[in-house]
Design an enzyme around this catalytic site. Structure first.
Site, PDB file in Angstrom:
ATOM      1  N   THR A  71       0.828  -1.209   0.000  1.00 52.35           N
ATOM      2  CA  THR A  71       0.000   0.000   0.000  1.00 52.35           C
ATOM      3  C   THR A  71       0.862   1.259   0.000  1.00 52.35           C
ATOM      4  O   THR A  71       2.064   1.195   0.244  1.00 52.35           O
ATOM      5  CB  THR A  71      -0.882   0.021   1.257  1.00 52.35           C
ATOM      6  OG1 THR A  71      -0.037   0.009   2.425  1.00 52.35           O
ATOM      7  CG2 THR A  71      -1.795  -1.193   1.290  1.00 52.35           C
ATOM      8  N   ASP A  72       0.216   2.398  -0.283  1.00 52.91           N
ATOM      9  CA  ASP A  72       0.910   3.677  -0.157  1.00 52.91           C
ATOM     10  C   ASP A  72       0.056   4.654   0.657  1.00 52.91           C
ATOM     11  O   ASP A  72      -1.009   4.283   1.157  1.00 52.91           O
ATOM     12  CB  ASP A  72       1.288   4.241  -1.536  1.00 52.91           C
ATOM     13  CG  ASP A  72       0.091   4.686  -2.368  1.00 52.91           C
ATOM     14  OD1 ASP A  72      -1.014   4.915  -1.813  1.00 52.91           O
ATOM     15  OD2 ASP A  72       0.246   4.822  -3.583  1.00 52.91           O
ATOM     16  N   ALA A  73       0.555   5.866   0.803  1.00 50.70           N
ATOM     17  CA  ALA A  73      -0.098   6.835   1.678  1.00 50.70           C
ATOM     18  C   ALA A  73      -1.492   7.236   1.183  1.00 50.70           C
ATOM     19  O   ALA A  73      -2.240   7.894   1.912  1.00 50.70           O
ATOM     20  CB  ALA A  73       0.783   8.078   1.846  1.00 50.70           C
TER      21      ALA A  73
ATOM     22  N   GLY B  72      -3.616   5.051   0.829  1.00 52.88           N
ATOM     23  CA  GLY B  72      -4.432   4.017   1.466  1.00 52.88           C
ATOM     24  C   GLY B  72      -4.736   2.851   0.538  1.00 52.88           C
ATOM     25  O   GLY B  72      -5.505   1.953   0.862  1.00 52.88           O
TER      26      GLY B  72
END
Lengths: 138, 138, 138, 138
Positions: free
Chosen positions: A14-16, A18
């Site tokens: 995942t990344d920031a 979400g």
């Protein structure tokens, strides 16, 4: 019929935003291709030692439809579309296993086609795929 | 003119084939897009806090021409091809800075087009890009 | 008894040395911790939505004993060593499933201890772990 | 004096917690070590071709103090603590360049020690580091 391989989404994927970072679907696709080859009796490490060749991706065309999220369960497919002496083309999908749908109507997170060439592992130049590999693939 | 961003190849980028793993070019392309936006005064973290929106990749079409290797120096470009209220499309290249060529004839490791949609960060549904962003991009 | 989780080595995990890149064992350890929590009925995405808290790693001490390679099969373990209101400590190992050994004598690729704090997801400040979570972990 | 190397946080580095995924600091540390070696005239790809040896991490001890986020600017340091014929030990830090502090008081995101062994690239067995490398390092 497509080969199917389960993938679970972990923090690493995942990344920031979400959601799963877009490059990581290519990892999932690669895992599914590797397991598809293994299901046909082809181990890539062993193959390289015997033949001196490896598969290298030469082209991708991917559509991202629905973001996947932490803890989601996906089914990643691999289906051979075309096979020649120099390269093969697969159609792959990352389908949702988390969100239930009527049979045959899985939600698609991401899908596309991947072209893969056969190259000499030392020089990385295109080479002719060993015919026994090509036969197994077909 | 294309925006240019330097990328060095580290161990993390390579795989057991001795070359850059195919998914990692998408990381390099994302870095270059982020720096291109930053060069236009757009910081994505700040943008999200102000507007509630984020960019999400919706489509890629990539060709892999020449493997890059450990310690190689690349120049990754980003050039806006099209911009609308819902999405933008960029053309991006990963060029070799290590192997010298005549001016204007850089060797291409990898290139393609990337379509990016604007979505509401909370719902991840497509949204209309704020007009001041669209103006800056154009 | 330690919780056990299988991990297969794919191209994405390896580097140009032909072995698993050292940071990637931390991904395998995280996957095993996530599945250990899930086996206890704790889904981290759901947990965050209910409690507003998340686990964040605060300390690691890792020894790398034997490189793992493409196609290797590993068993990654997770065993709770200590649990308090602010943090928990786990002992984790990445064992070889590929190389056969006498029972109870698995070859160790990598092992270490991981301390994980409980933080408020919004502020990322240390917080007190909900008591029902702590009870389940113990 | 420590060697310093700048690192920017991109989407690829973050996870759904909105912060840098813990394994990724090991990537930043590796980049800084590579650039420290390069600053001493040691290119690892060239070194391997000449000597047949590579550096492989054998032990890490890391503390995570403050999460870093998207768009943050870090300075990653590398300082040699110990050097022997079989291995070297470095102290490394990931410092904040984004949050301003009085001189000499940088905020620390993450820090630790990394022990690195010298191995034969073909067998991956420990070997004696070439003396000219050891001299340059010291």
């Amino acid at each position: 019929m497509a080969f199917e391989f389960p993938v679970r989404i972990y923090w690493e994927d995942t990344d920031a935003g979400g959601i799963v970072f877009y490059a990581n679907y290519l990892k999932f696709f690669e895992r599914a291709r590797t397991e598809w080859l293994r299901s046909l009796g082809i181990g890539q490490q062993a193959l390289r030692e015997r033949t001196g060749g490896i598969f290298v991706v030469s082209e991708t065309a991917i559509k991202y439809h629905r973001p996947a999220r932490l803890d989601d369960q996906l089914v990643v497919t691999a289906r051979l579309q075309e096979a020649g002496r120099a390269s093969i083309t697969l159609v792959q999908q990352a389908l949702s296993k988390t969100e239930r749908t009527p049979p045959g109507n899985a939600l698609v997170h991401c899908e596309g086609t991947i072209r893969i060439g056969w190259v000499d592992a030392a020089t990385l130049r295109p080479a002719r795929m060993p015919s026994h590999i090509l036969e197994v693939l077909k």
